[in-house]
Design a protein around this motif. Structure first.
Motif, PDB file in Angstrom:
ATOM      1  N   ASN A 263       0.909  -1.209   0.043  1.00  0.00           N
ATOM      2  CA  ASN A 263      -0.076   0.075   0.115  1.00  0.00           C
ATOM      3  C   ASN A 263       0.902   1.324   0.079  1.00  0.00           C
ATOM      4  N   PHE A 264       2.295   1.053  -0.215  1.00  0.00           N
ATOM      5  CA  PHE A 264       3.048   2.319   0.018  1.00  0.00           C
ATOM      6  C   PHE A 264       3.527   2.816  -1.356  1.00  0.00           C
ATOM      7  N   ASN A 265       3.536   3.909  -1.536  1.00  0.00           N
ATOM      8  CA  ASN A 265       4.023   4.522  -2.934  1.00  0.00           C
ATOM      9  C   ASN A 265       4.987   5.679  -2.650  1.00  0.00           C
ATOM     10  N   LEU A 266       5.953   5.695  -3.420  1.00  0.00           N
ATOM     11  CA  LEU A 266       7.243   6.677  -3.257  1.00  0.00           C
ATOM     12  C   LEU A 266       7.464   7.022  -4.565  1.00  0.00           C
ATOM     13  N   SER A 267       7.551   8.605  -4.780  1.00  0.00           N
ATOM     14  CA  SER A 267       7.724   9.164  -6.019  1.00  0.00           C
ATOM     15  C   SER A 267       9.352  10.118  -5.523  1.00  0.00           C
ATOM     16  N   ILE A 268      10.163   9.891  -6.509  1.00  0.00           N
ATOM     17  CA  ILE A 268      11.272  10.988  -6.367  1.00  0.00           C
ATOM     18  C   ILE A 268      11.480  11.547  -7.763  1.00  0.00           C
ATOM     19  N   PHE A 269      11.472  12.877  -7.676  1.00  0.00           N
ATOM     20  CA  PHE A 269      11.525  13.726  -9.049  1.00  0.00           C
ATOM     21  C   PHE A 269      12.942  14.651  -8.916  1.00  0.00           C
ATOM     22  N   ILE A 270      13.519  14.371  -9.812  1.00  0.00           N
ATOM     23  CA  ILE A 270      14.903  15.072  -9.979  1.00  0.00           C
ATOM     24  C   ILE A 270      14.893  15.857 -11.085  1.00  0.00           C
ATOM     25  N   GLN A 271      15.274  17.168 -10.885  1.00  0.00           N
ATOM     26  CA  GLN A 271      15.125  18.225 -11.990  1.00  0.00           C
ATOM     27  C   GLN A 271      16.547  19.081 -12.106  1.00  0.00           C
ATOM     28  N   GLY A 272      16.914  19.591 -13.416  1.00  0.00           N
ATOM     29  CA  GLY A 272      18.152  20.304 -13.495  1.00  0.00           C
ATOM     30  C   GLY A 272      18.525  20.850 -14.629  1.00  0.00           C
ATOM     31  N   SER A 273      19.413  21.619 -14.788  1.00  0.00           N
ATOM     32  CA  SER A 273      19.825  22.576 -15.884  1.00  0.00           C
ATOM     33  C   SER A 273      21.362  22.469 -15.713  1.00  0.00           C
ATOM     34  N   TYR A 274      21.878  22.549 -16.952  1.00  0.00           N
ATOM     35  CA  TYR A 274      23.504  22.450 -16.912  1.00  0.00           C
ATOM     36  C   TYR A 274      23.958  23.435 -18.091  1.00  0.00           C
TER      37      TYR A 274
ATOM     38  N   GLU B  44      34.035  46.938 -11.682  1.00  0.00           N
ATOM     39  CA  GLU B  44      33.388  47.233 -12.859  1.00  0.00           C
ATOM     40  C   GLU B  44      32.580  45.948 -13.419  1.00  0.00           C
ATOM     41  N   ASN B  45      31.787  46.247 -14.287  1.00  0.00           N
ATOM     42  CA  ASN B  45      30.982  45.098 -14.881  1.00  0.00           C
ATOM     43  C   ASN B  45      31.706  44.200 -15.447  1.00  0.00           C
ATOM     44  N   SER B  46      31.949  42.939 -14.916  1.00  0.00           N
ATOM     45  CA  SER B  46      32.880  42.070 -15.561  1.00  0.00           C
ATOM     46  C   SER B  46      32.364  40.618 -14.900  1.00  0.00           C
ATOM     47  N   SER B  47      33.428  39.799 -15.599  1.00  0.00           N
ATOM     48  CA  SER B  47      33.059  38.126 -15.332  1.00  0.00           C
ATOM     49  C   SER B  47      33.104  37.858 -13.827  1.00  0.00           C
ATOM     50  N   TYR B  48      33.878  38.846 -12.995  1.00  0.00           N
ATOM     51  CA  TYR B  48      33.721  38.391 -11.720  1.00  0.00           C
ATOM     52  C   TYR B  48      32.442  38.332 -10.972  1.00  0.00           C
ATOM     53  N   PHE B  49      31.512  38.733 -11.553  1.00  0.00           N
ATOM     54  CA  PHE B  49      30.002  38.433 -11.204  1.00  0.00           C
ATOM     55  C   PHE B  49      29.260  37.640 -11.820  1.00  0.00           C
ATOM     56  N   VAL B  50      29.855  36.883 -12.572  1.00  0.00           N
ATOM     57  CA  VAL B  50      29.089  35.865 -13.379  1.00  0.00           C
ATOM     58  C   VAL B  50      29.539  34.365 -12.945  1.00  0.00           C
ATOM     59  N   GLU B  51      28.488  33.538 -12.650  1.00  0.00           N
ATOM     60  CA  GLU B  51      28.819  32.393 -11.965  1.00  0.00           C
ATOM     61  C   GLU B  51      28.207  31.172 -12.668  1.00  0.00           C
ATOM     62  N   ASP B  52      28.594  30.015 -12.605  1.00  0.00           N
ATOM     63  CA  ASP B  52      28.162  28.983 -13.199  1.00  0.00           C
ATOM     64  C   ASP B  52      26.576  28.552 -12.642  1.00  0.00           C
ATOM     65  N   GLY B  53      25.465  28.562 -13.101  1.00  0.00           N
ATOM     66  CA  GLY B  53      24.299  28.377 -12.857  1.00  0.00           C
ATOM     67  C   GLY B  53      23.677  27.139 -12.786  1.00  0.00           C
ATOM     68  N   SER B  54      24.540  26.034 -13.188  1.00  0.00           N
ATOM     69  CA  SER B  54      24.076  24.777 -13.368  1.00  0.00           C
ATOM     70  C   SER B  54      23.656  24.085 -11.948  1.00  0.00           C
ATOM     71  N   TYR B  55      22.620  23.116 -12.005  1.00  0.00           N
ATOM     72  CA  TYR B  55      22.172  22.653 -10.576  1.00  0.00           C
ATOM     73  C   TYR B  55      21.501  21.441 -10.959  1.00  0.00           C
ATOM     74  N   LEU B  56      21.336  20.712  -9.987  1.00  0.00           N
ATOM     75  CA  LEU B  56      20.479  19.391  -9.694  1.00  0.00           C
ATOM     76  C   LEU B  56      19.989  19.519  -8.534  1.00  0.00           C
ATOM     77  N   ARG B  57      18.676  19.281  -8.695  1.00  0.00           N
ATOM     78  CA  ARG B  57      17.512  19.706  -7.627  1.00  0.00           C
ATOM     79  C   ARG B  57      16.671  18.344  -7.207  1.00  0.00           C
ATOM     80  N   ILE B  58      16.772  17.967  -6.206  1.00  0.00           N
ATOM     81  CA  ILE B  58      15.495  16.877  -5.579  1.00  0.00           C
ATOM     82  C   ILE B  58      14.527  17.664  -5.628  1.00  0.00           C
ATOM     83  N   LYS B  59      13.703  17.731  -6.786  1.00  0.00           N
ATOM     84  CA  LYS B  59      12.473  18.851  -6.642  1.00  0.00           C
ATOM     85  C   LYS B  59      11.363  18.167  -5.810  1.00  0.00           C
TER      86      LYS B  59
END
Length: 995
Positions: free
Chosen positions: A849-860, A906-921
């Motif tokens: 009678n048990f149900n388990l759902s795991i949803f993973i979502q991400g961007s690279y 200055e406006n530079s790559s110093y403030f640019v970061e990798d936004g990739s993520y893997l999430r247990i949604k």
């Protein structure tokens, strides 16, 4: 899809699906005998809700929670037993029988909704994704759009911020428009709507996404960004069903940024030479704990449905209350729906769908930089050595933070409680279906979509020795009414192995919009908050407006099917829009698609492991007119009121002063449709007795005549802006999805996976070659986003930072043009917010009678411009900073990645970061209670569940969340984090009950 239910029946899903298959139970008129029995599957598990009927009559019943039934029938008759996902079975009636239903492994007969019609999935010739709705009542979904995230290949869903009830950014196969809307067209129960925020997720029965032009072109003018077709639940014949769902969610900030304590802050300010902090200053206020709290979400949804073979109905009502992690933020929604279907005569069917929603939320000032009152950044930027109040007894908040222009976030939140946006929306449609002969039908639909919005706000007056605020208030109202009238004639004929469908019709849409606004100031106190109490009504901040637009359309489709082996479909739609110039008002949008079921060929016989293999391809054109005004091609004017009550240079009041009129824009005599042409090639494969399904698609989209605002050189005309067809853009990509049933039996395990690759490119611009956008800080002085031909949209532009100079502590900026000095010629592209790919993975497990759902979502592969760091790590004034600056450069020779205090920012790559993520949604765990007591109480489903959302996120991004864009749903600006309202972790307890 029609899924194999034999093992799923061991979970709660079997009850929900079973109750949707009920048929009316009627008494018989002849001599009857009582028949009792049980219906089970191949594992001897009872099937709940199976239909048991006397063949050829309407005399029938359904099985109970133990799969048992009782039915009075004529002696010697044949019983027909049916259930979704199983093959029908006939058996001679006897007093006590047991029926074992055989699984129906043919999954391709599922009917999917397409534009102005339906088609069997196996006969689909275009790129259509179906989004599962089976677990929607176990997830904390506020907007129906959240149900799509990570669930469909080729569809990107981003929640730009965590604001309660906040908008979603949904892209079907990339961004196609620069200034216009990139949202897909939503069609709910056949009604085109601009968003689905009004829709209660638990009311949804099915969701189909038309991704390629050959499927979407039937909607022509508004389908350039794809189409999401949603059907809501309907009544079923059989016993009445009552469903109830309730959720209680607790929300916490997913990630926090820590500030310097009082001693660390003083040390930094001494280095900067900024705020004069007294010696011995200690911590007084933890601004994060004061501003953030535990958000609470409550949701209640109830529905009643029933029906006979003639009349069916579905009624639902719901209440949602979401309190944000920022104390004053909230979103409330009341919803009601009624769907009624009546087969009046064999030739006449009448149906009606009515939906009403009433929602309220308030605006929280975030993402505007701390010196402009942004709550999120002010929490970090305020010194911990200063208290909340200047005089707590008098209710005076502290506004003095060592001379800095930073709003007190507690005061901002308190004031925002007076700011509310209310909207109610009524969508009512009536449909008539006339059946002239079984093959020929005419459906006429008339729809009213009416929205009323009221936005009010009040800032109280505060008078003290350090301030003299007189208070102000505002009241903005608007109403929009859209009428739609459709007439669709359909001929559908099957003869031998040939199938033919012909469809033609018309669609008329009319929109009428009105609005008014009023502003007032100078209040006596904060006790009376209405505009009637204002002593001054703004003479130039009050007014009204109105506008209209309309579309007339003609539609046609022809589809040919030979033995489900060779399939061909052609669509065409002609649209005329009042927004475009009369000489270019009409646009024609054709599409063609074909499919070949290779698995049906003789040379494929003998491949027992292969169930179905189909190759399909399509070409089509779609249009876009969004993003331009209702009178875009016309010459328009600005009207400025003159202060008639003020004296002129001679001391006379200008009582006869007239408003001034100036040119607002240049007319566009050749304004026409923005058109997207798309080619799609796809493969659909099912194998291993339908345990494995694979779908693959490649597409190429080219958008021409993009509708854009163009700025002309100063002095070129009285007005320097014009709306015109300006440029071209392409999107190309690959999509892959796989669905598998890994284990079956007492323990079952299914997997759904999809991945999408898209490449966007701005190909050309006609007049204005470069568009700069997004100025997140007064310190930088330059835009951080540049859009120009040859690049993908939203590229970050600035200097390349090569780290910290160990000798000086300043950032090293790369000499790109090689002239030996830093100048504007060294600025270049420093980041791309567009991901290399996005993906989603769902694993569902069932045991007893048990149900388990795991949803993973991400961007690279996507970059994020973390503009918040300009304010939290810039170290250029008296603002407090994040603890990351503790690693700042201090002495010559020091190796670090954080520059010195007061560095050369200055406006530079110093403030640019990798936004990739893997999430247990989402992780959802549920249990289905069974037992004789529930059976006696008539309860067919009792399912408590627990869901954790945004539980874990793996990312190298240093901000509060990588799924972010302060510019919301913009196509030109993406992936910018500037004090954006943070996302939350949610822990949800819920209960589903049906009886």
């Amino acid at each position: 899809m029609k899924k194999n239910k034999s093992k799923v029946l061991q979970g709660g899903h079997r009850i929900l699906i079973a109750l949707f298959a009920m048929f009316l139970s009627l008494g018989a008129f002849a001599q009857k005998i009582p028949v009792t029995g049980q219906v089970v599957d191949s594992n001897n598990e009872p099937i709940i809700g199976a239909s048991v009927s006397e063949k050829g009559t309407t005399n029938g019943t359904i099985t109970d929670i133990d799969g048992q039934f009782t039915l009075n029938v004529d002696e010697g008759v044949t019983l027909l037993i049916t259930y979704v996902g199983f093959k029908p079975q006939e058996i001679k009636a006897s007093k006590n029988i047991k029926v074992t239903l055989e699984e129906n492994t043919e999954l391709l007969d599922e009917v999917v909704v397409i534009g102005y019609g339906t088609v069997k999935r196996k006969d689909v010739t275009t790129a259509i994704s179906t989004v599962s709705t089976k677990d929607m009542d176990q997830r904390p979904i506020i907007s129906a759009g959240q149900a799509i995230q990570g669930k469909a290949a080729g569809v990107s869903v981003i929640q730009p911020n965590g604001t309660p009830g906040g908008e979603l950014s949904i892209r079907v196969r990339g961004t196609t428009s620069f200034n216009g809307s990139n949202d897909p067209l939503y069609v709910v129960d056949g009604v085109p709507v601009d968003n689905i925020n009004f829709l209660a997720p638990n009311d949804i029965a099915s969701m189909q996404i038309l991704k390629d032009a050959s499927s979407a072109a039937i909607y022509g003018s508004r389908a350039a960004n794809g189409v999401i077709i949603i059907s809501t639940k309907a009544g079923q014949s059989g016993n009445a069903k009552v469903s109830f769902n309730t959720q209680l969610g607790l929300n916490k900030v997913s990630n926090s940024i820590k500030s310097l304590n009082a001693a660390q802050y003083k040390e930094l300010q001494d280095e900067i030479g900024g705020a004069k902090v007294p010696e011995g200053t200690t911590d007084v206020t933890d601004w994060f704990d004061e501003v953030y709290s535990t958000g609470v979400t409550q949701s209640y949804q109830v529905s009643v449905s029933d029906g006979t073979d003639k009349l069916k109905y579905f009624l639902s009502a719901g209440y949602l209350d979401e309190k944000g992690v920022l104390d004053a933020a909230f979103f409330k929604r009341y919803s009601f729906r009624a769907n009624i279907d009546n087969q009046v005569r064999k030739w006449l069917n009448i149906s009606a769908n009515v939906s009403y929603t009433d929602n309220t939320n308030n605006g929280i000032t975030t993402g505007q930089g701390s010196n402009r009152g942004g709550v999120v950044l002010s929490v970090i930027n305020l010194p911990t050595s200063i208290g909340i109040y200047k005089d707590e007894e008098a209710g005076l908040y502290n506004r003095s933070f060592y001379g800095m222009n930073i709003s007190n976030p507690i005061e901002s939140l308190q004031n925002s409680k007076n700011n509310k946006t209310k909207e109610n929306r009524l969508i009512a449609s009536g449909n008539i279906l006339l059946t002239f002969i079984p093959e020929l039908t005419l459906k006429s639909s008339f729809t009213l979509d009416r929205r009323n919005s009221l936005q009010t706000g009040f800032t109280p007056p505060v008078h003290a020795d350090d301030r003299d605020d007189w208070g102000n208030a505002w009241d903005n109202r608007n109403m929009n009414t859209v009428l739609t009238f459709d007439n669709i004639l359909t001929y559908n004929k099957t003869f031998n192995k040939h199938g033919l469908e012909l469809m033609g019709g018309s669609s008329w849409t009319d929109s009428d919009y009105t609005n008014s606004w009023i502003n007032g100031s100078h209040y006596r106190s904060d006790q009376i908050k209405t505009l009637n109490a204002a002593n001054k009504i703004s003479w130039d901040g009050t007014g009204s407006g109105a506008s209209q637009w309309g579309i007339m359309s003609y539609i046609g489709r022809a589809a040919y099917n030979y033995d489900s082996k060779y399939l061909f479909t052609a669509n065409v739609r002609a649209d005329g829009s009042s927004k475009l110039h009369p000489d270019h008002r009409w646009g024609t949008f054709p599409s063609f698609s074909a499919a070949w079921r290779i698995s049906s060929e003789e040379f494929m016989q003998g491949l027992d492991w292969l169930d179905d293999l189909k190759i399909r391809g399509g070409w089509g054109q779609t249009g876009n007119q969004s993003g331009i005004g209702d009178y875009a091609y016309l010459q328009r004017y600005n009207i400025r009121r003159i202060e008639w009550f003020k004296e002129d240079g001679n001391g006379d009041v200008q009582e006869n002063a007239l408003p001034t009129i100036s040119q607002a824009n240049l007319p566009t005599r050749d304004l026409k449709w923005e058109t997207t042409t798309q080619t799609n090639i796809g493969v659909d494969l099912t194998a291993l007795n339908n345990r494995l399904t694979i779908n693959m698609d490649y597409y190429y989209k080219r958008t021409k005549d993009m509708l854009m605002w163009v700025t002309l050189p100063t002095g070129a005309a009285a007005a320097n802006s014009i709306q015109r067809n300006e440029g071209e853009m392409t999107n190309k990509g690959f999509e892959f999805s796989v669905n598998s049933r890994n284990f079956e039996g007492e323990f079952s395990w299914t997997t759904d996976f999809n991945i999408s690759f898209n490449r966007n490119k701005l190909e050309k611009l006609a007049l204005q070659k470069i568009y700069n956008d997004a100025w997140p800080s007064d310190v930088l002085k330059t835009a951080i986003v540049r859009n120009q031909p040859g690049r993908s949209l939203g590229g970050f532009y600035g200097y390349i930072s090569d780290g910290v100079d160990p000798e000086t502590g300043d950032l090293i900026y790369r000499d790109v043009n090689g002239n030996g000095k830093k100048d504007a010629g060294d600025r270049t592209f420093i980041g791309d917010p567009n991901p290399d790919f996005t993906y989603g993975l769902t694993n569902t497990f069932s045991w007893k009678n048990f149900n388990l759902s795991i949803f993973i979502q991400g961007s690279y592969g996507n970059d994020v411009y973390n503009a918040s760091r300009i304010d939290t790590e810039g170290m250029y004034d008296g603002k407090n900073q994040s603890t990351r600056v503790l690693n700042r450069w201090r002495i010559p020779g020091q190796i670090t990645d954080v520059p010195r205090a007061n560095f050369n920012i200055e406006n530079s790559s110093y403030f640019v970061e990798d936004g990739s993520y893997l999430r247990i949604k989402d992780i959802s765990l549920s249990y289905n209670f069974k037992g004789s007591l529930l059976k006696k109480l008539g309860v067919s489903r009792l399912q408590p569940y627990f869901t954790a959302t945004n539980l874990v996120t793996w990312t190298s991004y240093t901000g509060m969340d990588p799924e972010v864009n302060q510019w919301g749903n913009s196509g030109a600006v993406q992936g910018v984090d500037w004090g954006t309202y943070p996302h939350s972790k949610s822990y949800v307890f819920g209960l589903n009950v049906e009886f």
